[in-house]
Enzyme design. Structure first.
Site, PDB file in Angstrom:
ATOM      1  N   ASN A 105      -9.118  -7.688  -0.201  1.00 53.62           N
ATOM      2  CA  ASN A 105      -8.619  -6.636   0.664  1.00 53.62           C
ATOM      3  C   ASN A 105      -9.254  -5.290   0.323  1.00 53.62           C
ATOM      4  O   ASN A 105     -10.146  -4.813   1.034  1.00 53.62           O
ATOM      5  CB  ASN A 105      -7.092  -6.577   0.549  1.00 53.62           C
ATOM      6  CG  ASN A 105      -6.473  -5.614   1.549  1.00 53.62           C
ATOM      7  OD1 ASN A 105      -7.162  -4.868   2.230  1.00 53.62           O
ATOM      8  ND2 ASN A 105      -5.158  -5.624   1.635  1.00 53.62           N
ATOM      9  N   ASP A 106      -8.840  -4.704  -0.795  1.00 51.26           N
ATOM     10  CA  ASP A 106      -9.321  -3.355  -1.111  1.00 51.26           C
ATOM     11  C   ASP A 106     -10.843  -3.286  -1.253  1.00 51.26           C
ATOM     12  O   ASP A 106     -11.449  -2.269  -0.913  1.00 51.26           O
ATOM     13  CB  ASP A 106      -8.649  -2.856  -2.396  1.00 51.26           C
ATOM     14  CG  ASP A 106      -7.136  -2.724  -2.229  1.00 51.26           C
ATOM     15  OD1 ASP A 106      -6.692  -2.524  -1.086  1.00 51.26           O
ATOM     16  OD2 ASP A 106      -6.419  -2.825  -3.238  1.00 51.26           O
ATOM     17  N   VAL A 107     -11.465  -4.368  -1.742  1.00 48.61           N
ATOM     18  CA  VAL A 107     -12.915  -4.329  -1.984  1.00 48.61           C
ATOM     19  C   VAL A 107     -13.732  -4.403  -0.696  1.00 48.61           C
ATOM     20  O   VAL A 107     -14.948  -4.268  -0.725  1.00 48.61           O
ATOM     21  CB  VAL A 107     -13.378  -5.442  -2.957  1.00 48.61           C
ATOM     22  CG1 VAL A 107     -12.714  -5.267  -4.305  1.00 48.61           C
ATOM     23  CG2 VAL A 107     -13.114  -6.828  -2.389  1.00 48.61           C
ATOM     24  N   VAL A 108     -13.062  -4.644   0.449  1.00 52.44           N
ATOM     25  CA  VAL A 108     -13.770  -4.639   1.734  1.00 52.44           C
ATOM     26  C   VAL A 108     -13.167  -3.595   2.676  1.00 52.44           C
ATOM     27  O   VAL A 108     -13.334  -3.660   3.874  1.00 52.44           O
ATOM     28  CB  VAL A 108     -13.741  -6.027   2.421  1.00 52.44           C
ATOM     29  CG1 VAL A 108     -14.537  -7.032   1.608  1.00 52.44           C
ATOM     30  CG2 VAL A 108     -12.314  -6.530   2.608  1.00 52.44           C
TER      31      VAL A 108
END
Lengths: 97, 455
Positions: free
Chosen positions: B381-384
């Site tokens: 989630n956060d890394v994209v």
């Protein structure tokens, strides 16, 4: 300060520098095995634990010594075994079709 | 001679770690390091046996047998998805062992300790104890025993600062007044500090915390080495300290955050609750995902923590095999902080027999997304999250991300629209080119594979 102590500081600094140089080259793909391998190596405190347990007298020293040895030994055996287990997985590169 | 043997053990550790610089030499490397450990243990045993004194060998043997058995069982039985927990526990055991060596030194001292010995004893005690209790909080969070979300302690950073100052003060009294009671006060405060520091760290920051505790366990071991004047401990401890520090810095850089801000600052909560889940998304079924994947030429798979939770690594491999049989190029893009520890995704994919040549780093992957037909995001989630590039008010603004939104189509496999650990909404989910494929990662991938096989 004793000579042994100063010698120890020298060794510590040199080892830290060598460590930074070598470990900075470990690829990201192996960072988890690096960490568990580092766990195993930090188990080197087993040497201090064995000395503490062996020379200790009285039950307080025996309890401290026992737990020191046992905890360090968990890291030594567990750390090396699990790292080896992981690295075996990286060894087998499946043949490309 | 004994000194030389210990130094040899230290050198074997360095040579062993050098082996880890390539997957091809890594297994040999870790075995060389293990030989170094064996050398050190044999030398200490014979060194003590050579002394004309009565030793408590029963205690040593009991510790070796019990610890060895526990270690072996843990190493053999652990699931690869649970590696972050295991490493967290090992960090704690290492720190605890070094703290106990220091404690035994305080208990066993029948004369006033030399000042330098007293200083390293207090350092080993404090650092080892912080590592022990901090690691167990980290373990609890990773295992889900303790809430993974941030817990706020009264006073926050100020409280931790006061406790840290207390440790320094108590240690100073211990060293200069030769008071064993002061050492135990320092130990108690260090135990509290470990808990309060790690408790405030959110789940997404776990890779940094585990790395930092890894480093601390090494520093504690090196300090124990100074206590007993042993070079194997000093070298081994310094190496582990360096390894942990490198990983800590790398993880913090990958999140564009400073280490103090992770340990002491509030983080997260960019989107208001009503925002999330009310905007329209393109919902995809297994058939939709199958069609998009099966008619692509290039597919990049982006694994995240959700893949580990669902144990979906083998399902990923099966799906990738099916795509490769159709002549589709499949690679994997791995963000440095994907998962809950450095390199965790790589291990899971290796377990599923996915070749490490197919795994792309952030820098290798980002130029490729624009020429990619389908990106399959699994439980990340956060890394994209594109708001890291576009929204200066976002808590993750400036964090390097995988630019999956540049691909023609992005399929996101996710349990629900709920935000990740950071609690930030993800604009990627509402893009026209994004298909949201809701479900458990493993089940979703199996359904998609079944649908591909029917095409």
């Amino acid at each position: 300060m004793s000579d042994v102590f100063i010698q120890g500081i020298v060794v510590f600094i040199l080892a830290a520098f060598v460590g930074f140089e070598v470990i900075a080259k470990v690829p990201r793909t192996l960072h988890t095995p690096l960490m568990s391998g580092a766990n195993a190596i930090s188990g080197i405190t087993i040497v201090g634990a064995i000395i503490a347990a062996a020379v200790g007298t009285g039950w307080v020293a025996a309890v401290l010594g026992f737990f020191a040895v046992a905890l360090a030994m968990i890291n030594v055996v567990g750390g090396f075994l699990v790292t080896n287990r992981m690295l075996e997985m990286f060894k087998k590169v499946p043949s490309k079709r | 001679m004994v000194e030389l043997a210990y130094l040899t053990a230290g050198v074997l550790f360095i040579v062993g770690l050098k082996g880890l610089t390539s997957p091809k030499t890594a297994t040999r490397g870790i075995r060389i390091a293990a030989v170094g450990m064996l050398v050190a243990m044999i030398v200490v045993t014979f060194d003590l046996l050579g002394l004309d004194a009565k030793f408590a060998w029963g205690v040593v043997i009991a510790g070796v047998v019990v610890g060895g058995a526990i270690g072996a069982v843990l190493a053999i039985r652990v699931q690869m998805t649970d590696m972050p927990q295991l490493v967290a526990a090992f960090n704690g055991f290492g720190g605890g062992a070094s703290a106990l060596v220091a404690a035994a030194t305080v208990v066993g001292a029948n004369a006033v300790l030399l000042t330098e010995t007293a200083v390293v004893t207090s350092l080993s005690l404090a650092i080892g104890t912080v590592t022990l209790t901090g690691s167990f909080v980290a373990f609890g969070k990773l295992q889900g025993i303790i809430s993974g979300r941030q817990v706020f302690i009264p006073g926050g950073a100020v409280t931790n600062g006061v406790i840290a100052a207390g440790i320094v003060a108590a240690s100073a009294v211990g060293v200069f007044a030769d008071s064993s009671m002061a050492y135990w006060v320092a130990l108690g405060l260090a135990a509290v500090l470990g808990v309060t520091t790690v408790l405030v760290v959110g789940g997404a920051d776990m890779p940094v915390v585990i790395s930092l505790l890894n480093s601390f366990s090494g520093i504690a071991a090196a300090m124990a080495g100074f206590i007993i004047g042993n070079q194997a401990l000093i070298v081994g401890g310094a190496l582990v300290g360096a390894a942990g520090m490198i990983l800590t810095i790398e993880m913090a850089t990958a999140m564009n955050r400073s280490i103090p801000s992770i340990l002491f600052a509030q983080f997260g909560g960019g989107a208001s609750a009503e925002d999330i889940g009310t905007k329209p998304v393109n919902r995809a079924t297994a058939d939709d995902a199958a069609i998009a994947l099966a008619y692509a030429e290039r597919v990049i798979i982006v694994p995240g923590y959700g893949l580990a939770v669902a144990q979906a690594q083998h399902a990923v491999k099966d799906l990738a095999n099916a795509l490769e049989e159709r002549g589709i190029e499949v690679t994997y893009a791995i963000h440095p902080v994907a998962g809950r520890m450095p390199g965790h995704m790589n291990v899971l994919l290796a377990e599923a027999d996915i070749s490490y040549d197919l795994l792309l780093d952030l820098e290798q992957a980002n130029p490729k997304f624009a020429q990619t037909d389908v990106v399959l995001v699994i439980g990340a989630n956060d890394v994209v999250n594109p708001s890291a590039k576009t929204d200066p008010t976002s808590p993750i603004y400036g964090m390097p991300i995988l630019n999956v939104d540049e691909a023609k189509t992005t399929i996101v496999v996710k349990r629900s629209l709920s935000p990740g650990f950071a609690g930030i909404d993800n604009p990627l989910f509402y893009e026209d080119t994004t298909l949201m494929f809701f479900g458990d990662a493993k089940q979703a991938l199996e359904d998609a594979l079944a649908a591909i096989n029917q095409l």
